[in-house]
Design an enzyme around this catalytic site. Sequence first.
Site, mmCIF file in Angstrom:
data_model
loop_
_atom_site.group_PDB
_atom_site.id
_atom_site.type_symbol
_atom_site.label_atom_id
_atom_site.label_comp_id
_atom_site.label_asym_id
_atom_site.label_seq_id
_atom_site.Cartn_x
_atom_site.Cartn_y
_atom_site.Cartn_z
ATOM 1 N N TRP A 55 20.339 -5.589 1.732
ATOM 2 C CA TRP A 55 18.897 -5.604 1.421
ATOM 3 C C TRP A 55 18.208 -4.472 2.188
ATOM 4 C CZ3 TRP A 55 15.945 -10.837 0.471
ATOM 5 C CH2 TRP A 55 16.577 -11.530 -0.570
ATOM 6 N N ASP A 85 19.215 -9.890 12.631
ATOM 7 C CA ASP A 85 20.245 -10.875 12.277
ATOM 8 C C ASP A 85 20.909 -11.395 13.554
ATOM 9 O OD1 ASP A 85 21.792 -11.489 9.371
ATOM 10 O OD2 ASP A 85 22.921 -12.045 11.156
ATOM 11 N N ASP A 101 18.215 -14.544 16.983
ATOM 12 C CA ASP A 101 18.021 -15.725 16.141
ATOM 13 C C ASP A 101 16.542 -15.790 15.734
ATOM 14 O OD1 ASP A 101 17.626 -18.269 15.192
ATOM 15 O OD2 ASP A 101 18.756 -19.267 16.787
ATOM 16 N N LYS A 166 14.891 -16.664 0.664
ATOM 17 C CA LYS A 166 15.838 -17.569 0.027
ATOM 18 C C LYS A 166 15.380 -19.010 0.252
ATOM 19 C CE LYS A 166 20.276 -16.952 1.003
ATOM 20 N NZ LYS A 166 21.355 -16.470 0.160
#
Length: 313
Positions: A55, A85, A101, A166
């Site tokens: 992405w 990430d 995180d 998502k």
Amino acid sequence: MGKTSKDKRDIYYRRAKEEGWRARSAFKLLQIDNECHILDGVNKAVDLCAAPGSWSQVLSRRLNENYKKALETGNATPPKIVAVDLQAMAPLEGVIQIQGDITNINTAKQIISHFDNEQADLVVCDGAPDVTGLHDMDIYIQSQLLLAALNITTHILRQGGTFVAKIFRAKDVTLLYAQLKIFFPYVYCTKPSSSRNSSIEAFVVCKDYSPPEGYKPHMLNPLLTHKPCDFDELTGINRVIVPFVVCGDLSQPDSDTCYPLNFEGKEYTYHEPVQTPIAPPYQEALTLLENRDTDFRRSDVNVIVDNLSSMTI
Ligand code: SAM
């Protein structure tokens, strides 16, 4: 013949390697953009849960095109992309990387610090937990990722900006939609044709960021978790049905179908993965296997390596 079984099975996996994307997920973002135009005019973007980085590759390509167009009119600032990430990610030119995180306050603060005097036009989040197999647990963790992403977004997104994330279309998904509707007047649930029908994943596209009057972003308590409520009791405007949009028309390959290797009319050539994992979780197992003092044959190890390394997104 294809080198890996995944090559034979999955057309988007093959295409990703042919076109230089790090993961087949690139097509999901591209198909969402084709339908919803989320990348038009974007100059600053944040990619949450970005590894291995397909992405970010799409963002980098499109933001640079937008920049070149803007330069023609004389009014342009270089694009900015921040990618985050848990996993380490191989470097990508022009992409600032943070390893952390997104549900952790320190990571959130780090991301926000990159947008000190400016704001992002777009925040995307393709976050997915490592699946535990406990359905309810996986769905819960996924919703926490989405809410963490939304919380970070409220700190850095400009008024009118776009958020894409998502989402798992599970039992209580309407509760998440209702949360998103507080901040965005336009919330769509999209399903790119590169996302398998068998998967409950979909993507919310939230446009025109408009936080409620007087809303002050904070990091004290994650959204939604402080006040449990029974969604069935909500009525009227408080209970919102989100439009469902399929991205990618019928001419696009279906991600659940096996296509022959010469499907697209050209002779099949095997391509190595664009970016092999830099710290794969199976590395230790491979080292142990290779050092075993038994009659384990080298060819057996090769089969295992081949199978493991074909396990990408
Ligand atoms: N969009 C990526 C691409 O195109 O390459 C693929 C993302 S992959 C489907 C999901 C990612 O979510 C994984 O790399 C995983 O490490 C990341 N992730 C899961 N939980 C996370 C968390 N709490 N914080 C940051 N990243 C997380």
